[in-house]
Design a protein around this motif. Structure first.
Motif, PDB file in Angstrom:
ATOM      1  N   LEU A 126       8.796  -2.815  -4.971  1.00 20.61           N
ATOM      2  CA  LEU A 126       9.191  -1.418  -4.676  1.00 20.61           C
ATOM      3  C   LEU A 126      10.189  -0.784  -5.491  1.00 20.61           C
ATOM      4  N   VAL A 127      11.003  -1.728  -5.878  1.00 23.07           N
ATOM      5  CA  VAL A 127      12.139  -0.916  -7.001  1.00 23.07           C
ATOM      6  C   VAL A 127      11.593  -0.644  -8.242  1.00 23.07           C
ATOM      7  N   THR A 128      10.532  -1.532  -8.811  1.00 25.90           N
ATOM      8  CA  THR A 128      10.082  -1.306 -10.052  1.00 25.90           C
ATOM      9  C   THR A 128       9.240  -0.057  -9.670  1.00 25.90           C
ATOM     10  N   ALA A 129       8.576   0.153  -8.623  1.00 25.93           N
ATOM     11  CA  ALA A 129       7.746   1.193  -8.352  1.00 25.93           C
ATOM     12  C   ALA A 129       8.562   2.382  -8.497  1.00 25.93           C
ATOM     13  N   ILE A 140      11.211   3.192  -9.641  1.00 26.37           N
ATOM     14  CA  ILE A 140      11.927   3.285 -11.211  1.00 26.37           C
ATOM     15  C   ILE A 140      10.673   3.936 -11.895  1.00 26.37           C
ATOM     16  N   VAL A 141       9.603   3.562 -12.031  1.00 22.63           N
ATOM     17  CA  VAL A 141       8.440   3.961 -12.997  1.00 22.63           C
ATOM     18  C   VAL A 141       7.974   5.428 -12.362  1.00 22.63           C
ATOM     19  N   LYS A 142       7.975   5.673 -11.009  1.00 20.81           N
ATOM     20  CA  LYS A 142       7.600   6.931 -10.560  1.00 20.81           C
ATOM     21  C   LYS A 142       8.731   7.932 -10.986  1.00 20.81           C
ATOM     22  N   SER A 143       9.962   7.610 -10.744  1.00 20.24           N
ATOM     23  CA  SER A 143      11.024   8.487 -11.208  1.00 20.24           C
ATOM     24  C   SER A 143      11.191   8.447 -12.771  1.00 20.24           C
ATOM     25  N   ALA A 144      10.857   7.920 -13.445  1.00 20.18           N
ATOM     26  CA  ALA A 144      10.761   8.052 -14.947  1.00 20.18           C
ATOM     27  C   ALA A 144       9.545   9.077 -15.158  1.00 20.18           C
ATOM     28  N   LYS A 167       0.773  -1.259   0.024  1.00 19.42           N
ATOM     29  CA  LYS A 167       0.195   0.049  -0.051  1.00 19.42           C
ATOM     30  C   LYS A 167       0.861   1.367   0.033  1.00 19.42           C
ATOM     31  N   LYS A 168       1.863   1.313   0.819  1.00 20.71           N
ATOM     32  CA  LYS A 168       2.694   2.324   1.024  1.00 20.71           C
ATOM     33  C   LYS A 168       3.510   2.582  -0.431  1.00 20.71           C
ATOM     34  N   TYR A 169       3.895   1.609  -1.196  1.00 16.61           N
ATOM     35  CA  TYR A 169       5.051   1.957  -2.092  1.00 16.61           C
ATOM     36  C   TYR A 169       4.280   1.900  -3.674  1.00 16.61           C
ATOM     37  N   THR A 170       2.902   1.727  -3.391  1.00 13.66           N
ATOM     38  CA  THR A 170       2.209   1.806  -4.695  1.00 13.66           C
ATOM     39  C   THR A 170       1.246   3.108  -4.601  1.00 13.66           C
ATOM     40  N   VAL A 171       1.277   3.922  -3.927  1.00 12.81           N
ATOM     41  CA  VAL A 171       0.654   5.285  -3.864  1.00 12.81           C
ATOM     42  C   VAL A 171       1.053   5.864  -4.813  1.00 12.81           C
ATOM     43  N   ASN A 172       0.198   6.519  -5.617  1.00 10.03           N
ATOM     44  CA  ASN A 172       0.304   7.434  -6.759  1.00 10.03           C
ATOM     45  C   ASN A 172       0.645   6.465  -8.044  1.00 10.03           C
ATOM     46  N   ILE A 173       0.509   5.407  -8.080  1.00 13.69           N
ATOM     47  CA  ILE A 173       1.091   4.477  -9.166  1.00 13.69           C
ATOM     48  C   ILE A 173      -0.349   4.515 -10.222  1.00 13.69           C
ATOM     49  N   CYS A 174      -0.195   4.941 -11.496  1.00 11.87           N
ATOM     50  CA  CYS A 174      -1.210   5.359 -12.213  1.00 11.87           C
ATOM     51  C   CYS A 174      -1.368   3.983 -13.105  1.00 11.87           C
ATOM     52  N   GLN A 208       7.515  -2.540 -17.534  1.00  9.65           N
ATOM     53  CA  GLN A 208       8.499  -3.562 -17.215  1.00  9.65           C
ATOM     54  C   GLN A 208      10.031  -2.761 -17.576  1.00  9.65           C
ATOM     55  N   PRO A 209      10.283  -1.955 -16.741  1.00 17.28           N
ATOM     56  CA  PRO A 209      11.278  -1.116 -16.768  1.00 17.28           C
ATOM     57  C   PRO A 209      12.630  -2.125 -16.840  1.00 17.28           C
ATOM     58  N   HIS A 210      13.463  -1.781 -18.077  1.00 17.58           N
ATOM     59  CA  HIS A 210      14.725  -2.480 -17.930  1.00 17.58           C
ATOM     60  C   HIS A 210      14.394  -4.125 -18.000  1.00 17.58           C
TER      61      HIS A 210
END
Length: 176
Positions: free
Chosen positions: A164-167, A169-173, A40-47, A54-56
């Motif tokens: 959480l690593v994937t999240a 990466i996609v948030k920073s992108a 729940k914490k790490y997927t906040v604001n995932i659209c 699938q980054p990288h």
């Protein structure tokens, strides 16, 4: 004794025993509850567009959430001495296959539902049962009840870390 707000500052395993869960299953229950909080914490604001990225070449956020839910279900089934049914095989085959109708809320709700079932099951177990042998999969690989339940917990934490690593990466992108 800490109040609820102070208690939430600590990881689940530092909040004390979970009522009704056998002592030997406390670590597994703690890890599964920690998984619930972290996803729940790490997927906040995932659209929705980020859910299947699938980054990288890494697994998507959606895959990880589907997979931890499916593994928990499958490990519980094996711990009961049962084989997987067709709907479980269908769920397994669908893990990670992009479906834009699935939302983050749906994935979290699915995991939390499976978590509730798992914790209710944990409460039905005596510590004597935990050492009983069980088999896994069509090859009937050896395990025990406690081995299966522990695996479901550590596996969920491993995939939560990957998610959480994937999240991140996609948030920073998205920011760039």
């Amino acid at each position: 004794m800490l109040n609820e707000e102070e208690n939430q500052k600590y990881e689940v395993w530092l909040r004390g025993p979970i009522a009704g869960i056998p002592a030997l299953l406390q670590p597994a229950a703690h890890a599964l509850l920690q998984t619930s909080e972290e996803i729940k914490k790490y997927t906040v604001n995932i659209c929705p567009e980020q859910l299947w990225l699938q980054p990288h070449g890494r697994a998507s956020i959606a895959f990880h959430l589907q997979h931890i839910t499916g593994v928990l279900d499958r490990m519980i089934t094996y711990s009961k001495g049962k084989s997987l049914n067709e709907s479980q095989f269908e769920f397994l085959r669908a893990e990670g296959k992009e479906d834009r109708t699935i939302t983050i809320a749906h994935l979290i709700e699915d995991f939390d539902g499976q978590l509730d079932e798992a914790l209710a099951y944990f409460k039905t177990l005596s510590e004597d049962v935990l050492k009983e042998g069980r088999t896994v999969g069509r090859k009937k690989l050896p395990s025990t009840v406690i081995g299966l339940l522990f695996h479901s917990a550590e596996h969920s934490q491993r995939h939560t870390g990957q998610m959480l690593v994937t999240a991140s990466i996609v948030k920073s992108a998205q920011k760039n």
